[in-house]
Design an enzyme around this catalytic site. Sequence first.
Site, PDB file in Angstrom:
ATOM      1  N   GLY A  89       0.830  -1.195   0.000  1.00  0.00           N
ATOM      2  CA  GLY A  89       0.000   0.000   0.000  1.00  0.00           C
ATOM      3  C   GLY A  89       0.865   1.245   0.000  1.00  0.00           C
TER       4      GLY A  89
ATOM      5  N   HIS B  17      -2.646   7.856   6.686  1.00  0.00           N
ATOM      6  CA  HIS B  17      -1.603   8.688   6.056  1.00  0.00           C
ATOM      7  C   HIS B  17      -2.201   9.992   5.512  1.00  0.00           C
ATOM      8  CE1 HIS B  17       2.173   6.519   6.098  1.00  0.00           C
ATOM      9  NE2 HIS B  17       1.627   5.416   5.631  1.00  0.00           N
TER      10      HIS B  17
ATOM     11  N   CYS C 224       5.622   0.037   7.360  1.00  0.00           N
ATOM     12  CA  CYS C 224       5.301   1.200   6.536  1.00  0.00           C
ATOM     13  C   CYS C 224       6.523   1.554   5.694  1.00  0.00           C
ATOM     14  CB  CYS C 224       4.934   2.376   7.443  1.00  0.00           C
ATOM     15  SG  CYS C 224       4.499   3.872   6.545  1.00  0.00           S
ATOM     16  N   LEU C 225       6.289   1.859   4.414  1.00  0.00           N
ATOM     17  CA  LEU C 225       7.408   2.196   3.530  1.00  0.00           C
ATOM     18  C   LEU C 225       8.120   3.466   3.992  1.00  0.00           C
ATOM     19  CD1 LEU C 225       5.916   1.369   0.014  1.00  0.00           C
ATOM     20  CD2 LEU C 225       7.474   0.005   1.413  1.00  0.00           C
TER      21      LEU C 225
ATOM     22  N   GLN D 194       3.257   9.912   0.694  1.00  0.00           N
ATOM     23  CA  GLN D 194       4.532   9.220   0.897  1.00  0.00           C
ATOM     24  C   GLN D 194       5.527   9.470  -0.237  1.00  0.00           C
ATOM     25  OE1 GLN D 194       2.392   5.354   2.028  1.00  0.00           O
ATOM     26  NE2 GLN D 194       4.284   5.209   3.176  1.00  0.00           N
TER      27      GLN D 194
ATOM     28  N   HIS E 140      -4.761   1.886   7.425  1.00  0.00           N
ATOM     29  CA  HIS E 140      -3.375   2.364   7.533  1.00  0.00           C
ATOM     30  C   HIS E 140      -3.123   3.493   6.517  1.00  0.00           C
ATOM     31  CE1 HIS E 140       1.160   1.465   7.811  1.00  0.00           C
ATOM     32  NE2 HIS E 140       1.048   2.298   6.796  1.00  0.00           N
ATOM     33  N   GLU E 141      -3.582   3.278   5.267  1.00  0.00           N
ATOM     34  CA  GLU E 141      -3.332   4.274   4.215  1.00  0.00           C
ATOM     35  C   GLU E 141      -4.196   5.523   4.399  1.00  0.00           C
ATOM     36  OE1 GLU E 141      -0.747   3.786   2.596  1.00  0.00           O
ATOM     37  OE2 GLU E 141      -0.539   1.650   2.969  1.00  0.00           O
TER      38      GLU E 141
END
Length: 181
Positions: free
Chosen positions: A46, A140, A94-95, A51, A136-137
């Site tokens: 994701g 963000h 997380c990236l 990001q 989660h996204e």
Amino acid sequence: MSIKPLIILPDPVLRQVSKPVERVDASLRKLTGDMLETMYDAPGIGLAAIQIGEPLRMLVIDLAKEDETPTPHVFINPEILESSDQRSVYEEGCLSIPDYYAEVERPAAVRVKYLDRDGKLQEIEAEGLMATCLQHEIDHLNGVLFIDHISKLKRDMVVKKFKKLAKDKMSGNKAPGRLVG
Ligand code: NI
């Protein structure tokens, strides 16, 4: 399509609240392509636009495993309409916080409305990993990170570690990727 650099903790950009997408047009679809390519390259399941430094309310998800056919999902202006009382726990990463994982408890199922890549209004009832990933996204888009859902003690430790990493990187002699002949 191109791979974009990822914004990494503690960059304050990650704390920005993203703005709604006003028009689903060619440039937005290009951004979608860049996001997917960046996510696949990482690799991750994701990615939210913020990001890669774009403060727009959009995210991409692909839960297909490496040996499966890719199934990219694009969510524009996603909004959680309903969350289940039942909760579930997943180990999240997380990236933007590389190599750190922690268990997070969230509602087990969510109903989300969004625009797809053609600008059409859609609704999804998600459960399991998709429900967790969507939450989660969407976090963000509101400047919230998964480490905000763990204990303050653990969060402070992670933030401290990443602040140090960023500082070490800044004080390095060579810029990354620069050819020194
Ligand atoms: Ni993330």
